[in-house]
Enzyme design. Structure first.
Site, mmCIF file in Angstrom:
data_model
loop_
_atom_site.group_PDB
_atom_site.id
_atom_site.type_symbol
_atom_site.label_atom_id
_atom_site.label_comp_id
_atom_site.label_asym_id
_atom_site.label_seq_id
_atom_site.Cartn_x
_atom_site.Cartn_y
_atom_site.Cartn_z
ATOM 1 N N GLU A 130 -15.791 6.698 6.167
ATOM 2 C CA GLU A 130 -15.000 5.999 7.185
ATOM 3 C C GLU A 130 -14.893 6.891 8.405
ATOM 4 O O GLU A 130 -15.450 7.999 8.426
ATOM 5 C CB GLU A 130 -13.612 5.645 6.634
ATOM 6 C CG GLU A 130 -12.798 6.857 6.190
ATOM 7 C CD GLU A 130 -11.417 6.482 5.639
ATOM 8 O OE1 GLU A 130 -10.906 5.403 5.949
ATOM 9 O OE2 GLU A 130 -10.855 7.318 4.907
ATOM 10 N N LYS A 188 -2.595 7.042 1.212
ATOM 11 C CA LYS A 188 -2.307 7.312 2.625
ATOM 12 C C LYS A 188 -1.181 8.345 2.648
ATOM 13 O O LYS A 188 0.001 8.016 2.773
ATOM 14 C CB LYS A 188 -1.924 6.012 3.330
ATOM 15 C CG LYS A 188 -2.051 6.097 4.836
ATOM 16 C CD LYS A 188 -2.060 4.719 5.452
ATOM 17 C CE LYS A 188 -1.878 4.762 6.958
ATOM 18 N NZ LYS A 188 -2.909 5.482 7.686
ATOM 19 N N ARG A 205 0.839 -1.218 0.000
ATOM 20 C CA ARG A 205 0.000 0.000 0.000
ATOM 21 C C ARG A 205 0.867 1.258 0.000
ATOM 22 O O ARG A 205 0.533 2.243 -0.661
ATOM 23 C CB ARG A 205 -0.954 -0.011 1.194
ATOM 24 C CG ARG A 205 -1.952 1.137 1.142
ATOM 25 C CD ARG A 205 -3.016 1.046 2.223
ATOM 26 N NE ARG A 205 -2.462 1.190 3.553
ATOM 27 C CZ ARG A 205 -3.152 1.027 4.680
ATOM 28 N NH1 ARG A 205 -4.434 0.716 4.633
ATOM 29 N NH2 ARG A 205 -2.587 1.159 5.862
#
Ligand code: PMP
Length: 289
Positions: free
Chosen positions: A182, A149, A50
């Site tokens: 989220e 991220k 990721r």
């Protein structure tokens, strides 16, 4: 504490970043949070994958291979005698000029901090969290895609400020269409009967590693799992709700916007999944040797 910085293990007091690093100047960079359990780095390759995907999305070249990165994470744990802990992996754009142009930054900086973390007080794992939905919407995919991220967490921080100001420790962020995305630093699941439902990443969720573990473990326990669009109606009428994240692990939500979820106590499905998650986490991962 020893910090792993650009290939070297240095003392914490010597682990310094230039004021011209675009990570500091603009939040230009990417990061990961990884757990170590029982002498192993949990889901190490998934986190590193990721990290590299996030970097690719912002055209940031990480100056080492994934394999070398995994080795460095283990080294950082070893240098600090971490067997159970939290690893923060940070890649900044590096040192450049004062302008925005990332191409003035010649080399990305890689920093690995292996330490500990306690996101929520232990007691809350028994009682469950009370959270609120907030007005700050999740970044739009066309702007800063929430799947990245990145070091720029202002979107989440603004939401977190609203939560704290409302007396809650966490919040639910909706996307600009009003669908559930989220929490500010965790993914969200609801339980309806024998089915777990979590928003798809296109609704504005990070593809959480813990979320993926839960989605893999739940069917093994006989639960159905689906990604689906959720509204606040679905939250308020859920049987159970929980958040997932590397630091938070699995934590029950028993109250949203001062409405009681289920019977107001962590539900049986959440507790069962929590037990299986812990058993899995204790017994898998890259050994710290
Ligand atoms: N969403 C956001 C915005 C996060 O920052 C995180 C990580 N703290 C998560 C979800 C959970 O992801 P993971 O399970 O990979 O830690």
């Amino acid at each position: 504490m020893k910090i792993w910085m650009n290939g070297k293990s240095v003392d914490e007091k010597d682990a310094k970043v230039s004021v011209f690093d675009h990570g500091l100047l603009y939040g230009d960079g990417v990061f990961e949070g990884i757990r170590a359990y029982n002498g192993r780095v949990f889901m190490c390759d998934e986190h590193i994958d990721r990290l590299y995907r996030s970097a690719q999305a912002i055209t940031l070249t990480i100056p080492m291979t994934k394999k070398a990165m995994a080795k460095a994470v283990v080294e950082a744990c070893k240098a600090n005698r971490i067997r159970n802990g939290y690893v923060r992996l940070v890649v900044t754009r590096g040192i450049g000029s004062l302008g925005l142009n990332p191409y003035t930054c010649k080399k990305a900086q890689v920093i690995i901090i292996a330490a500990g973390i306690q996101l929520y007080p232990k007691k809350l794992y028994d009682t469950g969290l009370a959270i609120v939905t907030v007005g700050t919407t999740r970044n739009q995919a066309e702007a800063v895609n929430p799947r990245i991220k990145s070091l720029n967490y202002l979107n989440n921080i603004l939401a977190k400020i609203e939560a704290i100001n409302a007396g809650a420790m966490e919040c639910i962020m909706l996307n600009s269409q009003g669908y559930v995305a989220e929490a500010s630093g965790d993914n969200i699941f609801i339980v309806k009967g024998d089915t777990l439902i979590t928003p798809p990443s296109w609704c504005g969720a990070l593809e959480g590693i813990t979320r993926n573990v839960v989605m893999k473990l739940a069917p093994e326990q006989g639960y159905k799992v689906k990604e689906d669009v959720l509204t606040r109606y679905d939250l308020y009428t859920a049987d159970e709700m929980f958040l997932t994240g590397t630091a938070a692990e699995i934590i029950s939500v028993v109250n949203v916007d001062r409405r009681v979820i289920g019977n107001g106590k962590p539900g049986p499905v959440t507790r069962e999944l929590g037990r299986h998650f812990h058993a899995f986490a204790q017994s898998s991962g890259t050994p710290i040797t």
